[in-house]
Design a protein around this motif. Structure first.
Motif, PDB file in Angstrom:
ATOM      1  N   GLU A   1       0.827  -1.206   0.000  1.00  0.00           N
ATOM      2  CA  GLU A   1       0.000   0.000   0.000  1.00  0.00           C
ATOM      3  C   GLU A   1       0.865   1.263   0.000  1.00  0.00           C
ATOM      4  OE1 GLU A   1      -3.674   0.673   0.107  1.00  0.00           O
ATOM      5  OE2 GLU A   1      -3.227  -1.134  -1.039  1.00  0.00           O
TER       6      GLU A   1
ATOM      7  N   SER B   1      -8.573  -7.312   5.005  1.00  0.00           N
ATOM      8  CA  SER B   1      -8.361  -7.774   3.632  1.00  0.00           C
ATOM      9  C   SER B   1      -7.083  -8.599   3.496  1.00  0.00           C
ATOM     10  CB  SER B   1      -8.306  -6.578   2.676  1.00  0.00           C
ATOM     11  OG  SER B   1      -7.196  -5.746   2.984  1.00  0.00           O
TER      12      SER B   1
ATOM     13  N   SER C   1     -16.773  -5.854  -7.446  1.00  0.00           N
ATOM     14  CA  SER C   1     -16.300  -4.516  -7.071  1.00  0.00           C
ATOM     15  C   SER C   1     -15.472  -3.898  -8.196  1.00  0.00           C
ATOM     16  CB  SER C   1     -15.484  -4.574  -5.777  1.00  0.00           C
ATOM     17  OG  SER C   1     -14.234  -5.198  -5.973  1.00  0.00           O
TER      18      SER C   1
ATOM     19  N   ASN D   1      -9.294   6.726  -5.160  1.00  0.00           N
ATOM     20  CA  ASN D   1      -9.255   5.955  -3.915  1.00  0.00           C
ATOM     21  C   ASN D   1     -10.650   5.821  -3.306  1.00  0.00           C
ATOM     22  OD1 ASN D   1      -6.486   5.555  -3.985  1.00  0.00           O
ATOM     23  ND2 ASN D   1      -6.031   7.368  -2.770  1.00  0.00           N
ATOM     24  N   GLU D   2     -11.382   6.932  -3.304  1.00  0.00           N
ATOM     25  CA  GLU D   2     -12.741   6.926  -2.749  1.00  0.00           C
ATOM     26  C   GLU D   2     -13.671   6.032  -3.576  1.00  0.00           C
ATOM     27  OE1 GLU D   2     -14.095  10.927  -2.503  1.00  0.00           O
ATOM     28  OE2 GLU D   2     -12.507  11.571  -1.136  1.00  0.00           O
TER      29      GLU D   2
ATOM     30  N   GLN E   1     -12.827   2.456  -2.829  1.00  0.00           N
ATOM     31  CA  GLN E   1     -13.313   2.077  -1.505  1.00  0.00           C
ATOM     32  C   GLN E   1     -14.817   1.821  -1.535  1.00  0.00           C
ATOM     33  OE1 GLN E   1     -11.823   4.327   1.797  1.00  0.00           O
ATOM     34  NE2 GLN E   1     -13.664   4.041   3.028  1.00  0.00           N
ATOM     35  N   ASP E   2     -15.568   2.684  -2.209  1.00  0.00           N
ATOM     36  CA  ASP E   2     -17.021   2.511  -2.310  1.00  0.00           C
ATOM     37  C   ASP E   2     -17.370   1.224  -3.055  1.00  0.00           C
ATOM     38  OD1 ASP E   2     -17.395   4.883  -0.974  1.00  0.00           O
ATOM     39  OD2 ASP E   2     -17.780   6.060  -2.783  1.00  0.00           O
TER      40      ASP E   2
ATOM     41  N   THR F   1     -16.574  -1.763  -0.832  1.00  0.00           N
ATOM     42  CA  THR F   1     -17.571  -1.871   0.239  1.00  0.00           C
ATOM     43  C   THR F   1     -18.852  -2.497  -0.289  1.00  0.00           C
ATOM     44  OG1 THR F   1     -16.672   0.068   1.382  1.00  0.00           O
ATOM     45  CG2 THR F   1     -18.923  -0.584   1.936  1.00  0.00           C
TER      46      THR F   1
ATOM     47  N   SER G   1     -12.575  -5.372   6.281  1.00  0.00           N
ATOM     48  CA  SER G   1     -11.945  -4.161   6.812  1.00  0.00           C
ATOM     49  C   SER G   1     -10.572  -3.990   6.174  1.00  0.00           C
ATOM     50  CB  SER G   1     -11.803  -4.251   8.336  1.00  0.00           C
ATOM     51  OG  SER G   1     -10.885  -5.270   8.689  1.00  0.00           O
TER      52      SER G   1
ATOM     53  N   LEU H   1      -9.545  -2.076   3.787  1.00  0.00           N
ATOM     54  CA  LEU H   1      -9.741  -2.236   2.344  1.00  0.00           C
ATOM     55  C   LEU H   1      -8.517  -1.778   1.548  1.00  0.00           C
ATOM     56  CD1 LEU H   1     -13.390  -0.903   2.109  1.00  0.00           C
ATOM     57  CD2 LEU H   1     -12.656  -3.266   1.776  1.00  0.00           C
TER      58      LEU H   1
ATOM     59  N   ILE I   1      -7.570   0.166  -0.886  1.00  0.00           N
ATOM     60  CA  ILE I   1      -8.168   1.223  -1.707  1.00  0.00           C
ATOM     61  C   ILE I   1      -7.337   1.530  -2.956  1.00  0.00           C
ATOM     62  CG2 ILE I   1      -9.369   2.266   0.233  1.00  0.00           C
ATOM     63  CD1 ILE I   1      -7.179   4.451   0.233  1.00  0.00           C
TER      64      ILE I   1
END
Length: 602
Positions: free
Chosen positions: A220, A300, A459, A482-483, A486-487, A490, A498, A500, A502
């Motif tokens: 990461e 994850s 996803s 990234n957002e 993540q969405d 999820t 958890s 994640l 991203i």
């Protein structure tokens, strides 16, 4: 009796001697360029020819196209293999650029031929398809005629093809170059060590939680450092595709990948509806595993952890023998092919840092060979990856008897073949073990694949779908990517994971494959489709192998809906077909939950 030894390093010299310095390779590329130029000139005569000559001219033209297609596949695969074993090979990089220009020239000729087909009057077209010598090309000719829907001139199309070499496709090359040359520093037991991305990713299967977590965090960190560069790359790939589709007035968004995979949106939506409807059993599975490990929710980086902490590493020789034994149980042709692949040096499995990160299978159509590439680390995941890629190679083997132009198949059926062989090996391992704990551990490995296909791949699909919509409004910043990731994660995992990852939009190479946008749903399709195939294989035994080979050979000349109806008698546009496969996957999760729940009580 002398123990048989299977080499971990492949042999590429049987394809082209001399590697990137091969004079044979250079000569073949030059010859291919001349043949493409000749075909380009022949197209001019096609439009002027009389009806009673045109069939013979088209037949000769198609033979020329087929030969170039085989040659292009041969050269492309070889260069891919050179760069996989040594991403820093400068001469191979130069060859890749030259080959990209050849591909563009071939695409231009093919597009002009498609336009010629689309210009034919309907009566003449119908008569052409009934010509005896062209009947075997009906499917591909009809597909080409339908695809020739660009309002742009040939000259403009040629310009776009040229721009794609150093623009669109170059971004994909840049991505692979960056990832293949990255080194991940991980400190374990007070000692720092450098890993390739592939090696660091393999640590996700380590039985040591600290190793898994540190590898995850190190990766990461690396991806964070690459955010700005990678966001530009993915934006330019997406933006170029949107702009060219708009200019051409062609299919946009998901429509083109559906067409390229020879699948209807009706089929895709039926599949995703079933996947979405049945996520709860897999959420329950992940929640239970988290509780067994003392967590409220599964991180994850624990997903690929072996179910038993004392899982032992499996030697490469043992792994090969096990795969061959299971292939033998399925059928003699699969086992014979795989054994030959190992003996001829078609497999690159060495665990070293200076090689590419992603496993793949490369087909050499001109000489009817394949090469399989992976980093073998002794885990069950590695064994299944090896079986998976051998499935692709067996698909190539099955297509040898097909006409060159009927060998091209979509990713949906490609991933069916690979997942099928993976399933043979894993299911056999579950059945053969006498240990209750080992059986549960292998069942866990099987369910992980359901989770990957029904949650992770979903996803990816959601992210890519939303990326294209968002990109229409302008460049998408790294923090927004990234957002979005993540969405999507999820939603895909239904909130069951958890920590994640991203940066999956960076670490997932499929987002950067310019030849195959939306390379996500084919995996889920292949997984569920192969479940149905495997169920039939269990019913029929070794007799099924010939039916399976016949199905593989047909993948280049019909849609997946036609394929399923012909070989399975199933209508895959209906949810009922997908329900049957899903029921078997859900049962695995329920069986695991039932048995493992006892561990929480005892």
């Amino acid at each position: 009796m002398k123990e048989e030894v299977y080499l971990k390093e492949w042999n590429l010299t049987t394809v082209f001697k001399g590697g990137s310095d091969s004079p044979q390779l250079v000569e073949l590329m030059e010859k291919m360029q001349n043949e493409i130029q000749q075909l380009s000139e022949e197209i001019n005569y096609l439009s002027l020819s009389k009806n009673h000559f045109i069939e013979k001219m088209i037949e000769r033209f198609l033979r020329g196209l087929g030969h170039i297609q085989l040659t292009l596949s041969q050269v492309t695969s070889f260069i891919t293999c050179l760069l996989a074993e040594n991403p820093k090979e400068k001469k191979a990089v130069a060859l890749q650029g030259k080959n990209a220009s050849v591909k563009a020239a071939y695409s231009s000729v093919l597009h002009r031929f498609q336009q010629f087909l689309s210009s034919m009057e309907q009566t003449s077209w119908n008569e052409l398809l009934e010509t005896e010598s062209l009947k075997k090309y009906r499917f591909i000719l009809s597909e080409w005629r339908e695809n020739a829907n660009s309002p742009l001139s040939t000259e403009t199309e040629n310009v776009i093809s040229d721009l794609m070499v150093d623009g669109y496709h170059a971004w994909s090359d840049l991505y692979r170059s960056i990832v293949n040359n990255l080194r991940v520093t991980i400190e374990l037991n007070g000692t720092k060590k450098e890993y390739s991305v592939g090696q660091a990713t393999n640590l996700r299967s380590s039985p040591d939680k600290e190793v898994r977590e540190k590898a995850f965090l190190a990766l990461e960190k690396n991806w964070t450092n690459q955010e700005e560069t990678m966001s530009r790359i993915i934006n330019h790939i997406t933006g170029f595709r949107l702009q060219t589709d708009k200019s051409r007035g062609t299919l946009t968004g998901l429509q083109k990948p559906l067409r390229d995979n020879r699948i209807t949106e009706e089929t895709l939506q039926a599949m995703w509806k079933i996947v979405t409807r049945h996520k709860q059993p897999f959420v329950d599975y992940l929640d239970l595993k988290a509780k067994l490990a003392g967590n409220d929710q599964m991180p994850s980086y624990d997903f690929w952890a072996p179910f038993r902490e004392n899982s032992t590493s499996i030697g490469y020789q043992e792994a090969v023998e096990f795969i061959l034994q299971q292939f033998h149980q399925f059928g003699p042709e699969l086992e014979s092919f795989a054994r030959s692949a190992f003996e001829k040096g078609w497999i690159e499995a060495a665990n070293r840092p200076d090689k590419a990160a992603v496993a793949f299978c490369a087909g050499f159509s001109l000489t009817d060979e394949s090469r399989v590439f992976l980093t073998y680390d002794g885990s069950m995941t590695s064994i299944l990856t090896l079986a998976h890629e051998l499935g692709h190679a067996f698909h190539n083997e099955a297509m040898k008897s097909a006409d060159p132009l009927n060998r091209q198949y979509g990713m949906t059926t490609a991933e069916t073949a690979s997942t099928f062989t993976e399933m043979i090996v894993l299911d056999a391992a579950i059945k053969q073990t006498e240990s209750a704990d080992e059986k549960l551990s292998l069942l866990d490995e099987k369910i992980k694949r359901s989770v990957m296909n029904f949650m992770n791949l979903h996803s990816r699909f959601l992210f890519e779908e939303r990326l294209y919509e968002t990109r229409k409004e302008g460049m998408v910043a790294a923090d927004q990517l990234n957002e979005m990731m993540q969405d999507a994660l999820t939603e895909g995992y239904a909130g069951s994971i958890s920590d994640l990852p991203i940066h999956s939009w960076i670490s997932t190479p499929h987002f950067y494959i310019t030849s195959s946008p939306f390379y996500n749903f084919p995996y889920t399709f292949g997984y569920l489709f192969s479940v149905s195939l495997y169920a039939k294989a269990l019913e029929e035994g070794k007799e099924f192998e010939q039916r399976y080979l016949a199905l593989l050979r047909d993948t280049g000349k019909m849609t997946v809906e036609e394929l399923a109806m012909k070989h399975l008698g199933e209508d895959i546009t209906q949810e009922g077909f997908w329900e049957k496969g899903m029921a078997l996957c859900v049962k695995d999760a329920e069986d695991f939950i039932r048995v493992s729940s006892l561990k929480l009580v005892t």
